[in-house]
Motif scaffolding. Structure first.
Motif, short mmCIF file in Angstrom:
data_model
loop_
_atom_site.label_atom_id
_atom_site.label_comp_id
_atom_site.label_asym_id
_atom_site.label_seq_id
_atom_site.Cartn_x
_atom_site.Cartn_y
_atom_site.Cartn_z
N ASN A 95 -54.52 107.69 60.24
CA ASN A 95 -53.37 107.43 61.12
C ASN A 95 -52.16 108.29 60.72
O ASN A 95 -51.74 108.30 59.57
CB ASN A 95 -53.01 105.94 61.06
N LEU A 112 -49.20 97.30 56.45
CA LEU A 112 -49.98 97.97 55.39
C LEU A 112 -49.05 98.47 54.29
O LEU A 112 -49.30 98.27 53.10
CB LEU A 112 -50.75 99.17 55.97
N LEU A 113 -47.96 99.11 54.71
CA LEU A 113 -47.04 99.72 53.73
C LEU A 113 -46.33 98.66 52.89
O LEU A 113 -46.16 98.81 51.69
CB LEU A 113 -46.01 100.59 54.46
N ILE A 149 -48.78 99.33 60.93
CA ILE A 149 -48.65 100.22 59.75
C ILE A 149 -47.60 99.69 58.78
O ILE A 149 -47.77 99.77 57.56
CB ILE A 149 -48.34 101.67 60.21
N CYS A 165 -58.47 100.80 54.52
CA CYS A 165 -58.19 100.28 55.86
C CYS A 165 -59.18 100.89 56.84
O CYS A 165 -59.17 102.08 57.09
CB CYS A 165 -56.75 100.56 56.25
N SER A 179 -45.55 108.32 56.57
CA SER A 179 -44.76 107.37 55.78
C SER A 179 -45.06 107.55 54.30
O SER A 179 -44.16 107.51 53.46
CB SER A 179 -45.07 105.93 56.19
N ASN A 206 -53.92 111.01 49.91
CA ASN A 206 -54.48 110.72 51.23
C ASN A 206 -55.86 111.34 51.31
O ASN A 206 -56.07 112.48 50.87
CB ASN A 206 -53.59 111.34 52.32
N LEU A 256 -49.05 106.40 59.23
CA LEU A 256 -49.33 105.97 57.85
C LEU A 256 -49.21 107.16 56.90
O LEU A 256 -48.57 107.08 55.85
CB LEU A 256 -50.74 105.35 57.77
#
Ligand code: KG4
Ligand code: ZN
Length: 335
Positions: free
Chosen positions: A271, A246-247, A243, A132, A277, A290, A274
């Motif tokens: 982010n 995206l998830l 977001i 992203c 989460s 990540n 994000l």
């Protein structure tokens, strides 16, 4: 093996020397953000001209820690990106390779982002990648370093682009992503009920994204407001929708493919909503990687890292990315 990589596809001019695709030996970066701020977006001409000015001083800086004569190969992002800007990094790396009689390795910018968490982790294959950034929103099934399948993409705006455009509507500055992220902390994410990308009803859209509807909804809702604009609440509501989309699509891809190892890369991977989460997903049995914050945005370490893969594991076998877009490169007519 040490590889010097150059990244100049957009508004970051960056050079890094990386050993064996892992260890950063020397790096330097100049961000052009302040130059583009007055225009609320990247101006290609300004970007290219600034890369011309900064690339050699950065080269001098990295070579102070690690002499160029000891570099084994030179690499650069060759696309996608702004062509005038890409040429500066690419021709610098090619010239160095030519002068020092070392190989030049062209690197796809998207593949470089996909490599970024591999600089610091051993990540098992296969895994899913959520990429992203300001220009792309992709879900990629990564079978190996050289085999990819793009499962989903945006049908209109990229998620980072939506952050930047909403920030512009709210007169918050550029780039919008980090600003909206910061301001949202004090906002009420339920202030507005905004659309969440594409519905999952259509099988083909289970992994695809759309951000133009969300952006337009913010635009029209803003026009209904009087002078008192609760920017934090609007940012938080927008961020929640962006977001969540995206998830949701990432979860669909994971459930359908039964792959629970996930990497998240690109500028928007920084982010905080994000990342928070996805931390919760980790508690549900997902293996989340990540990307470290300093490697989310454009940087040359990921270029040098990916170049090591290109050199040692061969070209991308599936032609899903680089060579599909740059057929001439395959014939040796490299940028
Ligand atoms: O990967 P990147 O540096 O450049 C591209 O290849 O596009 O991504 C830049 C994008 C910008 O749109 C920026 O607003 C967004 O990443 N971004 C963020 C955050 N930090 C950067 N978006 C949301 N939250 C953030 N914290
Ligand atoms: Zn990028």
């Amino acid at each position: 093996m040490t590889i010097l990589g150059i990244e100049s596809s957009c508004d970051e001019c960056s050079i890094s020397i990386v050993e064996d695709g892992k260890k950063v030996l020397s790096e330097a970066l100049f961000s052009q953000i302040d130059l583009h701020k007055p225009f609320s977006g990247v101006v290609p001409e300004i970007s290219a001209r600034n890369h011309v000015v900064t690339v050699l001083p950065l080269l001098e800086k990295v070579s102070m820690l690690f002499p160029l004569k000891n570099v084994d190969a030179f690499a650069a992002s060759i696309g996608p990106g702004l062509i005038g800007s890409l040429i500066i990094g690419s021709m610098t790396a090619r010239s160095l390779a030519y002068a020092l009689k070392k190989p030049f390795i062209p690197v796809d910018h998207i593949e470089a982002h996909l490599y970024s968490p591999h600089l610091v982790n051993e990540i098992p294959f296969p895994h899913l990648a959520l990429l992203c950034s300001g220009g792309h929103t992709l879900i990629v099934l990564v079978k190996s370093f050289v085999e990819y399948k793009i499962l989903g993409t945006t049908i209109d705006d990229a998620v980072g682009e939506a952050f930047d455009k909403v920030a512009k509507m709210l007169d918050l500055g550029y780039p919008g992503g980090p600003i909206i992220d910061r301001i949202s902390i004090d906002g009420n994410e339920n202030f507005w009920d905004l659309p969440i990308g594409l519905s999952d009803d259509q099988k083909t859209d289970r992994y695809n994204f759309s951000y133009s509807g969300l952006k337009t909804a913010v635009f029209y809702k803003l026009r209904e407001l009087d002078r008192d604009i609760p920017k934090a609440d609007i940012c938080a509501s927008f961020q929640k929708s962006a977001i969540t989309s995206l998830l949701r699509k990432l979860k669909n891809a994971s459930v359908d493919s039964k792959i629970k190892t996930i990497i998240v890369v690109g500028g928007v991977a920084a982010n905080s909503l994000l990342r928070k989460s996805l931390e919760l997903w980790s508690k549900e049995g997902f293996e989340i990687y990540n990307t470290p914050l300093d490697l989310c945005g454009d940087n040359a370490s990921m270029v040098a890292g990916r170049a090591y893969v290109n050199l040692n594991f061969g070209e991308n076998k599936t032609s899903a990315l680089t060579y599909a877009r740059y057929p001439l490169i395959r014939k040796g007519q490299r940028l």
